[in-house]
Design a protein around this motif. Structure first.
Motif, PDB file in Angstrom:
ATOM      1  N   GLY A   1      -6.667  -0.407 -16.925  1.00 31.73           N
ATOM      2  CA  GLY A   1      -7.090   0.836 -16.288  1.00 31.73           C
ATOM      3  C   GLY A   1      -8.402   0.758 -15.529  1.00 31.73           C
ATOM      4  N   LYS A   2      -8.921  -0.444 -15.327  1.00 34.32           N
ATOM      5  CA  LYS A   2     -10.169  -0.607 -14.570  1.00 34.32           C
ATOM      6  C   LYS A   2      -9.961  -0.098 -13.144  1.00 34.32           C
ATOM      7  N   ALA A   3     -10.901   0.721 -12.669  1.00 32.90           N
ATOM      8  CA  ALA A   3     -10.762   1.367 -11.361  1.00 32.90           C
ATOM      9  C   ALA A   3     -11.281   0.489 -10.230  1.00 32.90           C
ATOM     10  N   MET A   4     -10.615   0.606  -9.093  1.00 38.35           N
ATOM     11  CA  MET A   4     -11.013  -0.094  -7.872  1.00 38.35           C
ATOM     12  C   MET A   4     -10.922   0.895  -6.723  1.00 38.35           C
ATOM     13  N   GLU A   5     -11.908   0.889  -5.858  1.00 35.71           N
ATOM     14  CA  GLU A   5     -11.885   1.707  -4.645  1.00 35.71           C
ATOM     15  C   GLU A   5     -11.788   0.764  -3.450  1.00 35.71           C
ATOM     16  N   PRO A   6     -10.578   0.558  -2.918  1.00 34.53           N
ATOM     17  CA  PRO A   6     -10.469  -0.317  -1.748  1.00 34.53           C
ATOM     18  C   PRO A   6     -11.308   0.243  -0.599  1.00 34.53           C
ATOM     19  N   ASP A   7     -11.945  -0.639   0.145  1.00 30.18           N
ATOM     20  CA  ASP A   7     -12.792  -0.198   1.252  1.00 30.18           C
ATOM     21  C   ASP A   7     -11.990   0.491   2.351  1.00 30.18           C
ATOM     22  N   PHE A   8     -10.817  -0.054   2.634  1.00 34.10           N
ATOM     23  CA  PHE A   8      -9.960   0.491   3.680  1.00 34.10           C
ATOM     24  C   PHE A   8      -8.523   0.529   3.190  1.00 34.10           C
ATOM     25  N   VAL A   9      -7.748   1.464   3.741  1.00 35.05           N
ATOM     26  CA  VAL A   9      -6.312   1.503   3.509  1.00 35.05           C
ATOM     27  C   VAL A   9      -5.657   1.639   4.877  1.00 35.05           C
ATOM     28  N   LEU A  10      -4.723   0.748   5.158  1.00 35.39           N
ATOM     29  CA  LEU A  10      -4.004   0.761   6.421  1.00 35.39           C
ATOM     30  C   LEU A  10      -2.605   1.307   6.153  1.00 35.39           C
ATOM     31  N   PHE A  11      -2.259   2.404   6.814  1.00 33.07           N
ATOM     32  CA  PHE A  11      -0.945   3.012   6.679  1.00 33.07           C
ATOM     33  C   PHE A  11      -0.134   2.659   7.922  1.00 33.07           C
ATOM     34  N   LEU A  12       1.055   2.110   7.710  1.00 34.10           N
ATOM     35  CA  LEU A  12       1.949   1.754   8.804  1.00 34.10           C
ATOM     36  C   LEU A  12       3.266   2.482   8.584  1.00 34.10           C
ATOM     37  N   LYS A  13       3.741   3.168   9.578  1.00 35.09           N
ATOM     38  CA  LYS A  13       5.007   3.886   9.468  1.00 35.09           C
ATOM     39  C   LYS A  13       5.990   3.303  10.470  1.00 35.09           C
ATOM     40  N   LYS A  14       7.103   2.815   9.945  1.00 32.33           N
ATOM     41  CA  LYS A  14       8.123   2.188  10.779  1.00 32.33           C
ATOM     42  C   LYS A  14       9.363   3.070  10.740  1.00 32.33           C
ATOM     43  N   GLU A  15       9.820   3.510  11.888  1.00 32.61           N
ATOM     44  CA  GLU A  15      10.970   4.404  11.936  1.00 32.61           C
ATOM     45  C   GLU A  15      12.206   3.677  12.438  1.00 32.61           C
ATOM     46  N   ASP A  16      13.282   3.862  11.708  1.00 35.88           N
ATOM     47  CA  ASP A  16      14.604   3.394  12.123  1.00 35.88           C
ATOM     48  C   ASP A  16      15.447   4.625  12.404  1.00 35.88           C
ATOM     49  N   SER A  17      16.664   4.419  12.767  1.00 34.32           N
ATOM     50  CA  SER A  17      17.511   5.570  13.068  1.00 34.32           C
ATOM     51  C   SER A  17      17.838   6.401  11.833  1.00 34.32           C
ATOM     52  N   ASP A  18      18.011   5.768  10.661  1.00 31.18           N
ATOM     53  CA  ASP A  18      18.392   6.490   9.457  1.00 31.18           C
ATOM     54  C   ASP A  18      17.292   6.589   8.409  1.00 31.18           C
ATOM     55  N   GLU A  19      16.379   5.655   8.381  1.00 29.10           N
ATOM     56  CA  GLU A  19      15.376   5.609   7.324  1.00 29.10           C
ATOM     57  C   GLU A  19      13.964   5.526   7.896  1.00 29.10           C
TER      58      GLU A  19
END
Length: 78
Positions: free
Chosen positions: A25-43
């Protein structure tokens, strides 16, 4: 990157959230978070990349963070 992902966001984590190690349960605060969203026709696929850049002076003391991030990656189902 824009050709492959419809949305790209880089968030500077200024103590907004923590992630917790499975083992103890040791906590970590990542400096950055990169969110990538990939869109397909169904998902819609979404990826979250935790980024923790460190200088050489922190390699030994922050090794547990590297290990934790690898542990998260191993737990992701294919």
């Amino acid at each position: 990157m824009r050709k492959e992902y419809s949305e790209v966001y880089l968030l500077r984590n200024a103590s907004l959230f923590k992630i917790y190690r499975f083992l103890d349960g040791k906590a970590m605060e990542p400096d950055f978070v990169l969110f990538l969203k990939k869109e397909d026709s169904d998902e819609i696929e979404q990826y979250q990349l935790f980024i923790e850049p460190n200088g050489e002076h922190l390699i030994k003391t922050d090794q547990w963070k590297e290990d934790f991030l690898k542990e998260i990656e191993e737990k992701i189902p294919d």
